[in-house]
Scaffold this motif. Structure first.
Motif, PDB file in Angstrom:
ATOM      1  N   ALA A   1       0.837  -1.206   0.000  1.00 11.05           N
ATOM      2  CA  ALA A   1       0.000   0.000   0.000  1.00 11.05           C
ATOM      3  C   ALA A   1       0.868   1.250   0.000  1.00 11.05           C
TER       4      ALA A   1
ATOM      5  N   SER B   1      -4.579  -7.341   0.484  1.00 13.27           N
ATOM      6  CA  SER B   1      -4.740  -5.907   0.257  1.00 13.27           C
ATOM      7  C   SER B   1      -5.217  -5.201   1.516  1.00 13.27           C
TER       8      SER B   1
ATOM      9  N   CYS C   1      -2.982  -2.343   4.009  1.00 12.53           N
ATOM     10  CA  CYS C   1      -3.464  -0.992   4.294  1.00 12.53           C
ATOM     11  C   CYS C   1      -3.260  -0.572   5.748  1.00 12.53           C
TER      12      CYS C   1
ATOM     13  N   ILE D   1      -9.736   0.363   1.155  1.00 17.79           N
ATOM     14  CA  ILE D   1      -9.059   0.271  -0.142  1.00 17.79           C
ATOM     15  C   ILE D   1      -9.764   1.192  -1.129  1.00 17.79           C
TER      16      ILE D   1
ATOM     17  N   GLU E   1      -7.028  -0.840  -6.294  1.00 17.74           N
ATOM     18  CA  GLU E   1      -6.062  -1.924  -6.438  1.00 17.74           C
ATOM     19  C   GLU E   1      -5.530  -1.869  -7.865  1.00 17.74           C
TER      20      GLU E   1
ATOM     21  N   ARG F   1      -6.998   3.689   0.464  1.00 18.19           N
ATOM     22  CA  ARG F   1      -5.586   3.565   0.108  1.00 18.19           C
ATOM     23  C   ARG F   1      -5.410   2.910  -1.256  1.00 18.19           C
TER      24      ARG F   1
ATOM     25  N   VAL G   1      -3.383   0.327  -3.465  1.00 18.84           N
ATOM     26  CA  VAL G   1      -2.667  -0.919  -3.219  1.00 18.84           C
ATOM     27  C   VAL G   1      -2.121  -1.460  -4.527  1.00 18.84           C
TER      28      VAL G   1
END
Length: 309
Positions: A38, A120, A124, A279, A282, A304, A306
């Motif tokens: 991340a 994932s 984070c 998340i 991705e 976040r 990732v």
């Protein structure tokens, strides 16, 4: 093996994909096959040279700090892990390199990943959750009856701070961008305000702690929100803020390193469903350079970013 690295301090143009070979595994480290990593602002601050007193002048240097993956090898002095364990953790500033296929990490900064979390989701957690833990439970001492104001309550650190404070019985108020207002209200922030509502921050009373996760709340404004024995908590100190804050007697600085010892607690709360990261995107590892550059230049999103290896 491939990783994102840089050969000198500078802007995004200094990043590149490169082949690398890890040295023999040191006794206190574990080798992890990275599944997800991340992004943190710290990652490009290191590359820019903002942390050069810690990161040093030996190049090339890898990028990336927070990761989750599978243990491939264990150092001779490490206990508590087995090959094949699913883990998550972070790196020292002086030894970044999580944007990579494989990383050697300090075993003290790695914990087992709860089975209920994806790679994932686990990636984070480390820096945001340890930073929030140090601020909310270390300095603010959140508990029943305490009132805490979180400036930037929708960000990675801010959302972890909200969850930790609420889980320990505190009343949480905060400010965020207008686009995030509904989400933070749903998370339990009450009242939830926008940054432009500054005049209303203390409408329902003063606070035991004000946690500025962004570095954009002026110290004077923050101190006005505090009860006489309250604390203004800062994770973005500047010389001016520090000097002014020390004079006030109510200013406290903290960093993620102060919460590293609580990674096991963070994993436990995550397994219980009390604490979780958000998340926002991705992206495949192959897109790392463009994704990092975009985030650094301000193209952010709620949650976040990732990289999937």
């Amino acid at each position: 093996m491939k990783r994102v690295q840089f050969g000198r301090y500078g802007g995004p143009e200094e990043m590149s994909f490169a082949d690398y070979t890890l040295p023999p595994l040191a006794p206190q480290r574990v080798r992890v096959r990275v599944k997800a990593a991340a992004l943190n602002p710290l990652d490009w601050k290191v590359r820019r040279g903002d942390m050069k007193l810690v990161s040093g002048w030996k190049f090339p240097q890898g990028m990336g700090s927070d990761f989750a993956g599978v243990v491939e090898q264990i150092g001779a002095q490490v206990s508590g892990f087995q090959v094949g364990d699913e883990v998550f953790g972070t790196t020292e500033i002086s030894r970044q390199g999580a944007f990579a296929e494989v990383i050697d990490a300090n075993a003290k900064l790695v914990v087992r990943k709860p089975a209920s979390l994806s790679f994932s989701e686990a990636a984070c957690l480390p820096i945001p959750a340890t930073t929030a833990w140090a601020a909310i439970l270390g300095i603010a001492d959140a508990g029943p009856g305490s009132r805490i104001f979180i400036h930037g309550c929708s960000g990675a650190v801010g959302s972890c701070a909200v969850q930790l404070a609420l889980a320990h019985g505190a009343q949480v108020s905060g400010a965020c961008g207008a686009a995030s207002l509904a989400a933070v209200k749903a998370a339990g922030v009450n009242p939830a305000l926008t940054y432009s509502d500054k005049a209303s921050f203390a409408a329902e009373g003063l606070y035991d702690a004000v946690f500025d996760t962004l570095g954009t709340l002026t110290l004077d404004d923050g101190l006005k929100l505090l009860k006489p024995k309250g604390r203004f908590i800062d994770i973005n100190p500047t010389p001016g803020r520090v000097l002014r804050g020390l004079v006030s007697g109510r200013y406290r600085m903290t960093f993620s390193t102060s919460g590293y010892k609580n990674l096991e607690d963070i994993a436990r709360l995550s397994a219980e469903g009390t604490l979780h990261g958000c998340i926002g995107l991705e992206a495949p590892f192959a897109d790392a350079l463009s994704v990092i550059k975009a985030a650094e230049q301000g193209h952010r999103r709620l949650g976040r970013i990732v990289l999937l290896m």
